[in-house]
Write an enzyme that holds these catalytic residues in place. Structure first.
Site, PDB file in Angstrom:
ATOM      1  N   THR A 107      -0.632   5.797   1.192  1.00 42.16           N
ATOM      2  CA  THR A 107       0.434   4.835   0.924  1.00 42.16           C
ATOM      3  C   THR A 107       0.048   3.474   1.498  1.00 42.16           C
ATOM      4  O   THR A 107      -0.890   3.365   2.295  1.00 42.16           O
ATOM      5  CB  THR A 107       1.774   5.259   1.557  1.00 42.16           C
ATOM      6  OG1 THR A 107       1.603   5.352   2.986  1.00 42.16           O
ATOM      7  CG2 THR A 107       2.247   6.599   1.020  1.00 42.16           C
ATOM      8  N   ASP A 155      18.211  10.045   4.334  1.00 46.88           N
ATOM      9  CA  ASP A 155      17.776   9.989   5.737  1.00 46.88           C
ATOM     10  C   ASP A 155      17.383   8.569   6.121  1.00 46.88           C
ATOM     11  O   ASP A 155      16.419   8.358   6.840  1.00 46.88           O
ATOM     12  CB  ASP A 155      16.609  10.951   5.973  1.00 46.88           C
ATOM     13  CG  ASP A 155      16.334  11.168   7.470  1.00 46.88           C
ATOM     14  OD1 ASP A 155      17.286  11.063   8.269  1.00 46.88           O
ATOM     15  OD2 ASP A 155      15.173  11.439   7.839  1.00 46.88           O
TER      16      ASP A 155
END
EC number: 2.7.11.1
Length: 304
Positions: A107, A155
Site C-alpha cells: 500500500t 473501525d
C-alpha cells in the site's frame, strides 16, 4: 516484469532487502512501521516508481483454525483494490506466499504515521488545521458511503487515519473490518474499537452512520488529545456508558462551543445523525479552503 532482486547482492553501502515480491518490483526492509492484531507493516521500496511503500504482511498460520479471519483479510485486500480516492490509502499489489504462508499486500505509505501519534507529537495545532484534517476524513467517509455498494468502515479511529505531514494530508486506512452492505444499508455484526463504537453497533443493527459517530469521537480526540472514555478502566464500563447515552468525560474539556456542538451532531441518535455529505456542508468548515494540498497555516494555541 522486472528481474528478481537478490537481497544478498546489495552493495555494502545500500540497505539490503529482506525479501522481494514475485515480480521483483517491491523490496521489503526489516524496519517495522506498525504492528496490529492481524498484520505487521514494514517499510518497503517500489523499484519501478522509485518510491517508498508499505509492505503489509499477515502470517496465515496464525489463523489456521480461523478460516473466517483469513477470508476477512482477503476481503480487505479485494476491497482496497477497488477504491480510488485521495483520502483512502491506495493498494498497489497483493499476493499470497505459499512458501512462507503469508498474505502480502503493498500500500502507499504516509510519511508521518497515524493521526493519534502525529497529534501527540504536535500538541500545538490551530483549530483551522484540525478542521482541515477533519474535512479530509469526512471526504474519505463520503466516498465510502456513496460507493456502490455502500462501504461501512466500522473501525474508524485516530490510529486508523494516516498523515502526510509535509502537505497536511490525511487518509483513511485499515479497512479490515469494513462491511459492504446492500441497498438497505443495514449490517449485522459487532466489530470495532469500543471507545469509538456507536451504541447501535452493539445491537447489531446499524447503517453507515456508525462511522459518523466514530468520526465525532476522532474529532474529540484530536481536540482534547484524550482517547474518549479513558476514565473507564475496562470495556464493560465503556459499553455501559455508551449504551446509556452518557458522553465521554473528555467532551467537558472542549471549551469552544462551536466545536462542541459539531461533535454533538456526530454523536446524535442514528436517525438524527447527519451524513458525511451533510457534514461537509456544515458552517463548521466555512473557513476551510477546499484544497487538500494547500499549505497549512499553524499557530500555537492552547485548548479549544
Amino acid at each position: 516484469m522486472m528481474p528478481s532482486v537478490n537481497p544478498d547482492s546489495s552493495d555494502k553501502d545500500s540497505e539490503p532487502f529482506v525479501e522481494t515480491d514475485p515480480t521483483g518490483r517491491y523490496g521489503r526492509y526489516n524496519e517495522l512501521l506498525g504492528c496490529g492484531a492481524v498484520k505487521k507493516v514494514y517499510r518497503a521500496f517500489d523499484q519501478e516508481e522509485g518510491i517508498e511503500v508499505a509492505w503489509n504482511q499477515v502470517k496465515l498460520r496464525n489463523f489456521s483454525d480461523e478460516p473466517s479471519m483469513v477470508e476477512r483479510l482477503y476481503s480487505e485486500v479485494r476491497l482496497l483494490r477497488s477504491l480510488k480516492d485521495r483520502n483512502i490509502i491506495a493498494l498497489y499489489s497483493v499476493w499470497r506466499d505459499d512458501q512462507r504462508d503469508t498474505l502480502n499486500f503493498i500500500t502507499e505509505v504516509c510519511t508521518s504515521g497515524n493521526l493519534r501519534e502525529y497529534r501527540k507529537k504536535h500538541r500545538h495545532v490551530s483549530m483551522k488545521a484540525l478542521k482541515k484534517w477533519s474535512k479530509q476524513i469526512l471526504k474519505g467517509l463520503n466516498y465510502l458511503h456513496t460507493h456502490e455498494p455502500c462501504i461501512i468502515h466500522r473501525d474508524l479511529n485516530c490510529s486508523n487515519v494516516f498523515v502526510n505531514g509535509n502537505v497536511g494530508q490525511v487518509k483513511i486506512g485499515d479497512l479490515g473490518l469494513a462491511a459492504i452492505v446492500g441497498a438497505n444499508h443495514v449490517a449485522h455484526t459487532i466489530l470495532g474499537t469500543p471507545e469509538f463504537m456507536a451504541p447501535e453497533l452493539y445491537d447489531e443493527d446499524y447503517t453507515e452512520s456508525v462511522d459518523i459517530y466514530s468520526f465525532g469521537m476522532c474529532v474529540l480526540e484530536m481536540v482534547t488529545l484524550e482517547i474518549p472514555y479513558s476514565e473507564c478502566d475496562n470495556v464493560a464500563k465503556i459499553y455501559k456508558k455508551v449504551s446509556s447515552g452518557l458522553r465521554p468525560a473528555a467532551l467537558n474539556k472542549v471549551k469552544d462551543s462551536e466545536v462542541k456542538a459539531f461533535i454533538e451532531k456526530c454523536l446524535a441518535q442514528p436517525r438524527a445523525r447527519p451524513s458525511a455529505d451533510e457534514l461537509l456542508k456544515d458552517p463548521f468548515f466555512d473557513e476551510v479552503i477546499d484544497d487538500d494540498d494547500d499549505e497549512n497555516e499553524y499557530e500555537s494555541v492552547g485548548s479549544y
